[in-house]
Design an enzyme around this catalytic site. Structure first.
Site, PDB file in Angstrom:
ATOM      1  N   ASP A   1      83.759 -19.605  18.736  1.00 47.01           N
ATOM      2  CA  ASP A   1      83.735 -18.149  18.587  1.00 47.01           C
ATOM      3  C   ASP A   1      83.824 -17.445  19.934  1.00 47.01           C
ATOM      4  O   ASP A   1      83.949 -16.211  19.982  1.00 47.01           O
ATOM      5  CB  ASP A   1      82.479 -17.691  17.835  1.00 47.01           C
ATOM      6  CG  ASP A   1      81.199 -18.150  18.510  1.00 47.01           C
ATOM      7  OD1 ASP A   1      81.000 -19.370  18.609  1.00 47.01           O
ATOM      8  OD2 ASP A   1      80.392 -17.303  18.935  1.00 47.01           O
TER       9      ASP A   1
ATOM     10  N   GLY B   1      77.820  -9.670  16.781  1.00 40.95           N
ATOM     11  CA  GLY B   1      76.412  -9.346  16.597  1.00 40.95           C
ATOM     12  C   GLY B   1      75.885  -8.330  17.586  1.00 40.95           C
ATOM     13  O   GLY B   1      74.885  -7.661  17.326  1.00 40.95           O
TER      14      GLY B   1
END
Length: 522
Positions: free
Chosen positions: A270, A103
């Site tokens: 993650d 992101g």
């Protein structure tokens, strides 16, 4: 930078997102999306690592070039490259979060130097399809923390990503530092970080969760082929060997975290590397006083899932999630379960060996477990600085009596006035037993001290130090960034010119924002 040997194995061999529009969306049947960094308005180089530059094939002269400034701020794209953001999923704070992805990170390319491959990635270089509700940018304070911490960890001997450069973007970024409804503009910044790859546990979780089994098989085989070439055999056996290697390197990384008192703060799946290296430096911290329940993350303050004492268990939990993702390729639970079950057994053995080495005990006896357990309890009787305690423990000699030994480590106590009564009695008892145990060691005091000082660092990047560098940098004074960078290159050396940083956390830092706990805000 003509000296860079460009490779594009990830993008050449794995399925790409067919859409090129840079809008937040669900991205399926792919491993990555092509995306260009957001061009900064007025980039400025604050600091660069000549060591990391040389590692990837960039000369000292090139660091000072306009091309270096432009490429590693995101203003210019290297020829023969096409930047991309990776698609992955993950469990965040124990809950399935679905698609996450890069992101606020954009991979520039992969390079080869002296037979080693490295991925160059910009953090804070702008929006990607995986930015969710964010802008993909980063601020100066978090970028300073990431830049310095990765290099500090490397020189501590902890597996980690590396930092190539730290730059101002020239743009302002809006952030709510405490998530309390008071956003403010801060200076934007970009860090170039370097790793063998940025493949995460969540990369495999995403493919398994979406039942993209063809892509999962292809991705696992790609990963083994390029990053674990020593793995051979039938496919199923290769997948199990791969999982075993990830488990082993993850375990060793966590042992090193515990050794130096490092707390990651956001051990989501993650944020776990398949290389067993520390990645994603957000609200991390080093233990000041020895407190196994401490977490540096404000988001984690209620349940303390990612507290120091829980990091080994979380690593195992995360490996369970990776095992679940690999299961469709193996279709046998037993061999995966065997690896998972051995994780904590092996960790306990490694932890004991590591802890004994911190104590200067390089042989093992039946009473050692009790000695370790009692010390961990004593370290919590009154606030005791972990780094200073273990460093000064090397000053203790076999001929000392308990009161003399205690005097040598007393500087580690934050409130020495509390060293009375039961606290004093328990410490005296422990040191009496420790001194007896030392006499069983064959090494001389000098030899033992030297070995201990290669295991117990004198200097770590304490949160208050990072905050001092941040505060100065906000005023365009980057001298502390450089000072800490130099200091932390030799954390096990005495470095008398930097003695002032061998100090307990000052009282003003106990509750100051950025010095005690931090948010995930970038």
């Amino acid at each position: 930078m003509k000296s860079l040997k460009i490779h594009n194995r990830f993008t050449a061999e794995l399925p790409a997102d067919p859409e090129t529009i840079n809008e937040v969306r669900q991205v399926k049947n792919t491993l990555f999306s092509y995306v260009n960094p957001t061009k900064p308005s007025d980039p400025k180089l604050i600091h660069a690592s000549e060591d990391v530059a040389a590692m990837v094939g960039i000369s000292k002269e090139e660091i000072n070039s306009e091309e270096f400034l432009n490429v590693f701020s995101g203003k210019e794209i290297l020829s023969e490259t096409q930047p991309y953001a990776m698609c992955y999923a993950g469990h965040q704070f124990g809950n399935w979060a679905g698609q996450l992805g890069d992101g606020r990170a954009i991979n520039l390319t992969e390079v080869e130097n002296k037979g080693q491959f490295y991925t160059l990635q910009l953090k804070g270089a702008g929006k990607t399809p995986y930015s969710r509700t964010a802008d993909g940018l980063a601020v100066l304070r978090s970028s300073i923390r990431e830049y310095l911490c990765a290099e500090a960890m490397y020189h501590l001997g902890v597996p980690t990503t590396r930092s190539l450069s730290l730059m101002l973007s020239g743009d302002q970024v809006l952030r709510d530092i405490l998530y309390n409804g008071n956003p403010a503009y801060e200076k934007g910044a970009v860090v170039c970080r370097v790793a063998p790859s940025f493949i995460r546990f969540g990369s495999f979780e995403m493919l398994a969760a979406r039942n993209e089994l063809t892509n999962l098989k292809q991705f696992v085989e790609f990963t083994i082929k390029h990053y674990f070439p020593e793995i051979t055999g039938e496919p199923k056996e290769q997948y199990l060997q791969f999982f075993q290697k990830v488990a082993d390197t993850t375990r060793k990384m966590i042992v090193d975290w515990q050794r130096v008192g490092f707390v990651h703060g956001v051990m989501n799946t993650d944020n776990m590397s398949i290389h067993g290296i520390t990645i994603d430096y957000g609200p991390y911290g080093w233990l000041e006083d020895f407190d196994p329940t401490w977490t540096p993350n404000t988001t984690d303050s209620q349940y303390r899932r990612y507290r120091y004492g829980n990091q080994p268990q979380i690593a195992q939990w995360n490996l369970y999630q990776l095992a679940n993702a690999l299961y469709p390729l193996i279709n046998e639970a037993a061999p995966l379960e065997k690896i998972l079950e051995s994780f904590m057994t092996d960790f306990s053995a490694d932890y004991k060996e590591m802890f004994l080495s911190k104590l200067g005990l390089f042989t093992s006896t039946e009473t050692d477990n009790q000695l370790i357990d009692d010390l961990e309890i004593n370290l919590q009787l009154t606030e005791t600085d972990m780094t200073i305690f273990f460093r000064n423990l090397s000053l203790v000699e076999k001929s000392d009596f308990a009161p003399e030994a205690i005097e040598k480590i007393k500087y580690a106590f934050y409130k020495p006035e509390e060293f009375t009564g039961e606290v004093s009695e328990k410490w005296t008892k422990w040191f009496s037993e420790y001194l007896e145990r030392l006499k069983a060691e064959e090494l001389s005091d000098d030899e033992r001290s030297q070995k201990m000082n290669r295991i117990n660092p004198k200097y770590v990047l304490r949160n208050y130090m990072a905050q001092l560098a941040i505060d100065a940098a906000d005023k365009e004074d980057y001298s502390l960034i450089d000072e800490f960078y130099k200091l932390l290159q030799n954390p096990y050396d005495e470095q008398p010119e930097y003695e002032k940083w061998f100090a307990k956390r000052p009282d003003w830092a106990r509750s100051k924002v950025g010095c005690s706990m931090l948010s995930c805000s970038s």
